[in-house]
Design an enzyme around this catalytic site. Structure first.
Site, PDB file in Angstrom:
ATOM      1  N   SER A 141      40.527  42.730  42.393  1.00 48.27           N
ATOM      2  CA  SER A 141      39.415  43.610  42.013  1.00 48.27           C
ATOM      3  C   SER A 141      39.492  43.974  40.531  1.00 48.27           C
ATOM      4  O   SER A 141      40.563  43.909  39.919  1.00 48.27           O
ATOM      5  CB  SER A 141      39.453  44.895  42.843  1.00 48.27           C
ATOM      6  OG  SER A 141      39.415  44.598  44.208  1.00 48.27           O
TER       7      SER A 141
HETATM    8  N1  SAM Z   1      44.032  44.429  46.680  1.00 51.29           N
HETATM    9  C1  SAM Z   1      44.001  43.095  46.185  1.00 51.29           C
HETATM   10  C2  SAM Z   1      44.618  42.934  44.819  1.00 51.29           C
HETATM   11  O1  SAM Z   1      45.060  43.915  44.211  1.00 51.29           O
HETATM   12  O2  SAM Z   1      44.692  41.777  44.358  1.00 51.29           O
HETATM   13  C3  SAM Z   1      42.630  42.483  46.229  1.00 51.29           C
HETATM   14  C4  SAM Z   1      42.230  42.136  47.589  1.00 51.29           C
HETATM   15  S1  SAM Z   1      40.963  40.948  47.774  1.00 51.29           S
HETATM   16  C5  SAM Z   1      39.563  41.761  47.115  1.00 51.29           C
HETATM   17  C6  SAM Z   1      40.779  41.081  49.544  1.00 51.29           C
HETATM   18  C7  SAM Z   1      41.911  40.490  50.328  1.00 51.29           C
HETATM   19  O3  SAM Z   1      41.736  40.827  51.702  1.00 51.29           O
HETATM   20  C8  SAM Z   1      42.003  38.975  50.268  1.00 51.29           C
HETATM   21  O4  SAM Z   1      43.253  38.577  49.813  1.00 51.29           O
HETATM   22  C9  SAM Z   1      41.782  38.544  51.732  1.00 51.29           C
HETATM   23  O5  SAM Z   1      42.519  37.398  52.100  1.00 51.29           O
HETATM   24  C10 SAM Z   1      42.261  39.776  52.461  1.00 51.29           C
HETATM   25  N2  SAM Z   1      41.783  39.925  53.851  1.00 51.29           N
HETATM   26  C11 SAM Z   1      40.577  39.615  54.391  1.00 51.29           C
HETATM   27  N3  SAM Z   1      40.566  39.908  55.701  1.00 51.29           N
HETATM   28  C12 SAM Z   1      41.791  40.424  56.005  1.00 51.29           C
HETATM   29  C13 SAM Z   1      42.397  40.924  57.200  1.00 51.29           C
HETATM   30  N4  SAM Z   1      41.757  40.965  58.369  1.00 51.29           N
HETATM   31  N5  SAM Z   1      43.679  41.370  57.132  1.00 51.29           N
HETATM   32  C14 SAM Z   1      44.370  41.341  55.955  1.00 51.29           C
HETATM   33  N6  SAM Z   1      43.841  40.871  54.810  1.00 51.29           N
HETATM   34  C15 SAM Z   1      42.572  40.430  54.823  1.00 51.29           C
END
Ligand code: SAM
Length: 216
Positions: A59
């Site tokens: 993000s």
């Molecule tokens: N917080 C992160 C960072 O600092 O880089 C950014 C996160 S990114 C916007 C969203 C993340 O959520 C992705 O890596 C994706 O694979 C993960 N995601 C999606 N669905 C998920 C789930 N059910 N459980 C865990 N992670 C999930």
């Protein structure tokens, strides 16, 4: 890189996005450039989301700052993060709660969980546990959490996550809405007999994929 990082922080402060001392200190300290792919290193301190691996994103710094501010984090708290991604936001949370606090962070993509764990280990964070799995179900074994941060958009607020939030003023920040569309960033506060819910911003996040999120 330090100069760029301090510049990023002061820009966020002058835009009044970043106000809490603990979050300011954390953003000054965590080397964001180590959490982005090598070819993006020179863009790590721009206020933009960036592509990481596996089609996912880190993000924008203003979003990291805003979500931390909305969570009103205190030292020593136990936090569940859903969507580890690069691990950057997780490192911020770990700095803010300090060594008496604990962060559990869940990532569904094993490759991302592994990469984030490696960087966080190199940076010596020993108050973080990365879990590979479906975070839409939360992490019941360590519940309740003082704070829950969801960094992927869910079609609705998973009830199971509310149940894992402390009923003693627990706060959750979660984007909800349609996939690839403008979503609502919700802040939910749980009290013993009531739930407060507020939409604080319009956002666009990648989907939360899982049992209580979107289907794959
Ligand atoms: N917080 C992160 C960072 O600092 O880089 C950014 C996160 S990114 C916007 C969203 C993340 O959520 C992705 O890596 C994706 O694979 C993960 N995601 C999606 N669905 C998920 C789930 N059910 N459980 C865990 N992670 C999930």
């Amino acid at each position: 890189m330090e100069e760029q990082r301090l510049n990023m922080v002061s820009q966020l402060q002058s835009r009044k996005i970043l106000e809490s001392k603990m979050i300011i200190e954390a953003m000054k300290k965590v080397p964001r450039h180590l959490f982005v792919p090598l070819n993006m290193k020179n863009r790590a301190y721009e206020d933009n989301p960036l592509q990481i691996d596996c089609g996912q994103t880190i993000s924008a710094p203003h979003m990291n700052a805003m979500m931390c501010e909305y969570l009103q984090i205190e030292k020593g708290q136990k936090i569940l993060e859903i969507g580890t991604g690069s691990g950057y936001h997780c490192a911020l949370l770990a700095e803010i709660v300090g060594n008496k606090g604990k962060i559990y962070s869940i990532e569904r993509v094993p490759r991302l969980a592994k990469k984030a764990s490696k960087v966080l280990r190199v940076l010596n964070y020993d108050n973080i546990e990365i879990i590979t799995g479906d975070g839409s179900c939360g992490h019941q074994i360590e519940a309740p959490y003082d704070r829950i941060l969801v960094t992927a958009a869910s079609p609705q607020i998973p009830e199971i996550l509310i149940q894992q939030l402390s009923e003693n003023g627990g706060i959750m920040c979660i984007p909800t809405g349609k996939q690839r569309w403008i979503q609502d960033l919700l802040v939910i506060k749980r009290h013993e007999h009531s739930i407060e819910k507020k939409c604080v911003s319009k956002v666009i996040f990648v989907p939360l994929i899982g049992k209580f999120g979107f289907k794959e």
